[in-house]
Scaffold this active site. Structure first.
Site, PDB file in Angstrom:
ATOM      1  N   VAL A   1       1.481  15.295  45.064  1.00  0.00           N
ATOM      2  CA  VAL A   1       2.659  14.512  45.448  1.00  0.00           C
ATOM      3  C   VAL A   1       3.873  15.305  44.984  1.00  0.00           C
ATOM      4  O   VAL A   1       3.995  15.632  43.804  1.00  0.00           O
ATOM      5  CB  VAL A   1       2.656  13.110  44.812  1.00  0.00           C
ATOM      6  CG1 VAL A   1       3.874  12.323  45.263  1.00  0.00           C
ATOM      7  CG2 VAL A   1       1.378  12.364  45.178  1.00  0.00           C
TER       8      VAL A   1
ATOM      9  N   ASN B   1      -3.745  39.157  49.264  1.00  0.00           N
ATOM     10  CA  ASN B   1      -4.662  40.156  49.819  1.00  0.00           C
ATOM     11  C   ASN B   1      -3.929  41.284  50.539  1.00  0.00           C
ATOM     12  O   ASN B   1      -3.044  41.900  49.970  1.00  0.00           O
ATOM     13  CB  ASN B   1      -5.691  39.460  50.707  1.00  0.00           C
ATOM     14  CG  ASN B   1      -6.521  38.456  49.949  1.00  0.00           C
ATOM     15  OD1 ASN B   1      -6.822  38.650  48.771  1.00  0.00           O
ATOM     16  ND2 ASN B   1      -6.879  37.353  50.576  1.00  0.00           N
TER      17      ASN B   1
ATOM     18  N   GLY C   1       4.658  22.728  39.923  1.00  0.00           N
ATOM     19  CA  GLY C   1       5.454  21.843  39.087  1.00  0.00           C
ATOM     20  C   GLY C   1       6.377  22.577  38.131  1.00  0.00           C
ATOM     21  O   GLY C   1       6.416  23.806  38.074  1.00  0.00           O
TER      22      GLY C   1
END
Length: 627
Positions: A290, A493, A544
């Site tokens: 969220v 990559n 976060g």
């Protein structure tokens, strides 16, 4: 004897005079002295060095160094250092650390996780070898500012390695067939029917699987491919360093064919606040992250401060029961009674995810949304006006191929068509959600088309899993990417800087938004932020506001905002949704609708005709309230 010595020196003196005259040294020395005398600089020799440095040769690459290091979650990854010859001396210019990315889901078996870790370690070892040997020799004496040439050579090298791998695999298959032919007298005759018999009891399973498109095979990653992406990004950083400009401006110049953009728009951050666990005792499986998106009216600094306020309040709400409300209070009476009997351990609510956010568990889809709404209300903010939400559904991790349905809650399954109806109901009930990431598998293209037609004018429908391999998106003409508002691109990559520039140019031309996403295994390298700014991404998804490797990138974003504001080149962002036509064809591929890249605009978001985000009401349902 003295005359003989003078005669011996006369020849070298004449050669020296001619040498210096050919290089205009006397003339430039006179110019420098005449220019600096009126200034009378405090550091005369320093100023002379600066003056003559303008006439020195451009730096060229002299050495590449590859090294095995650890990323933010302790996984091995690749660091690439660039050394250049600068004014006749070898000088370390910069380094970059690649982020690790794994396709293994959270609930994978330990054996699968261990195998992935071993494969990862082998790939890093091979990448280090490539950088220190082949690439080191191949790129020597090239200018670090010549990104196109470097990336072309890297691409050719990678293609050669892929062909070598295919040759080895083909040879192994031929040897295996030959071995099988020698020993296939009786055993194979009994072995093959045995396989068919094993499949007979699963007739119902096969019928269920036919109702949905099968999962596409996982894209194989060539061992050592990290060397290509790491070297390309390191060269870009070196090019910016020797040009004495920020990396984001260097990327913008590469995208705009060296035309300096008059204004630059910062990407809006998608800040992850909650990571919902998909394991027992929690029932909710659908929501992986969220995220909070600050409104465009705020500066980035103001938006981050607002997110931090909500985060503090969220931590207070997730305190052990008895002190403060817990997320279970958002349930009905039946849910509350159930949760009092089966109380989640408080420590599960206090852990920090590798994504840098709080980990919690929920029992239904509304719970985390009501919790976020309560946290915002408690700090005097209204969702939909003062802050927006985005949800990473990661639906590709939820498909039960036996039942042909998504397991959104423990024991609760929905067909793809039912998922579309559920999302429509969810957005209508919680209109402050302005983005859904991976609401469906990439294979359910018909349902992607339906959900875009139903919700495209209200929120962004973002594909992340479908865009994991950028090189696949760019090269393959039959890409299985669904109809969507935009894609999350990750620098992993064998991705090269030129690939990102080309692909974002294509996306810009068709009203597709670009989100630069942070891989799961992040490093402390903050180059991703400069890439997002320089490429003109609409959003940036960094995780976060905890863990050093995540916060470093937010700090870099804040520093860029301050620099652009100081130079008066910061353009205000805006949010625009895409209204999809009902007759749009779900079978159409991304490569079919994207025109050639436009080189003359950065970023082109403001030219997109679409719906503006309005202030949306954000009220708690009367039936369930958090205080």
């Amino acid at each position: 004897q003295q005359q003989q010595q003078q005669r011996r020196l006369q020849g070298p003196r004449q050669e020296a005079a001619e040498y210096y005259r050919d290089h205009r040294v006397p003339q430039r020395m006179e110019e420098a002295l005449n220019a600096l005398f009126p200034q009378r600089p405090a550091d005369l020799y320093g100023e002379l060095a600066n003056y003559f440095s303008k006439f020195s040769k451009a730096p060229v690459i002299c050495k590449l160094v590859g090294r095995k290091v650890l990323d933010g979650v302790g996984q091995p990854t690749l660091e690439v250092e660039i050394y250049c010859t600068v004014k006749n001396y070898e000088k370390r210019i910069c380094s970059t650390v690649m982020s690790s990315h794994s396709q293994i889901p959270e609930n994978a078996l330990p054996e699968k996780t261990e195998a992935d870790e071993k494969e990862r370690s082998d790939s890093v070892n091979t990448a280090v070898e490539w950088v220190n040997e082949s690439l080191n020799m191949m790129l020597r004496d090239l200018k670090p500012t010549d990104q196109c040439t470097v990336d072309k050579m890297l691409g050719e090298y990678f293609t050669k390695k892929v062909e070598e791998k295919k040759g080895i695999q083909k040879q192994e298959e031929e040897e295996a067939e030959a071995t099988l032919a020698l020993t296939s007298c009786n055993p194979s005759a009994t072995a093959l029917p045995g396989k068919k018999k094993a499949a007979n009891p699963g007739k119902k399973v096969a019928a269920a699987e036919r109702t949905i498109p099968p999962a596409e095979p996982v894209e194989s990653v060539l061992c050592g491919s990290l060397a290509i992406g790491g070297t390309s990004l390191a060269i870009a950083k070196a090019g910016a360093t020797v040009s004495r400009i920020p990396l984001y401006l260097h990327i913008a110049l590469l995208k705009c064919n060296q035309d300096s953009p008059k204004e630059i728009t910062l990407p809006l951050p998608m800040v992850t606040l909650l990571n919902c666990e998909k394991i027992s005792p929690s029932k909710l499986k659908l929501v992986k992250e969220v995220m909070l998106i600050p409104p465009v009216q705020l500066s980035l600094k103001q938006g981050i401060e607002r997110v931090l306020d909500i985060q503090k309040e969220m931590m207070r709400l997730l305190e052990p029961p008895g002190k403060a409300p817990s997320p279970q209070l958002a349930d009905s009476k039946k849910g509350r009674a159930h949760n009092t009997r089966k109380k989640a351990p408080p420590q599960a609510l206090k852990r920090i995810s590798h994504l840098g956010c709080l980990i919690t568990g929920c029992d239904n889809l509304e719970q985390p949304l009501l919790l976020m709404q309560t946290a915002c209300n408690n700090v005097g903010l209204e969702l939909g006006t003062d802050m927006h939400l985005a949800i990473n559904c990661a639906a590709h991790e939820l498909m039960d191929y036996v039942k042909g349905k998504y397991e959104i809650l423990t024991g609760t399954f929905k067909r793809p068509d039912e998922m579309v109806d559920m999302y429509v109901e969810l957005i209508n009930k919680f209109p402050f959600i302005i983005a859904l990431i991976d609401p469906l598998r990439k294979e359910d293209r018909q349902q992607w088309n339906h959900i875009c037609c139903a919700l495209g004018s209200k929120c962004y429908l973002i594909a992340e899993d479908a865009a994991t391999y950028i090189s696949k998106l760019k090269i393959d003409q039959n890409i299985n990417i669904p109809t969507c508002s935009g894609v999350v691109l990750k620098y992993i990559n064998q991705t090269r800087v030129s690939d990102l520039i080309e692909l974002t140019g294509l996306l810009d031309g068709q009203r597709h938004i670009t989100i630069l996403g942070s891989p799961d295994g992040e490093s402390s390298d903050d180059s991703l932020v400069d890439l997002a700014v320089g490429l003109g991404a609409r959003f940036i998804k960094l995780g976060g506001l905890s863990r050093g490797e995540r916060v470093t990138k937010y700090n870099r974003l804040l520093a860029i905002e301050e620099e652009l504001a100081k130079n008066r080149t910061l353009r205000e962002a805006n949010l625009e949704f895409i209204a999809f036509a009902e007759e749009s064809q779900p079978e159409k591929q991304l490569s079919d609708v994207l025109p050639p890249p436009k080189q003359d605009s950065l970023p082109p978001q403001l030219s997109q005709p679409a719906l503006q985000v309005r202030s949306l009401p954000a009220q708690l349902p009367e039936s369930s309230t958090l205080t």
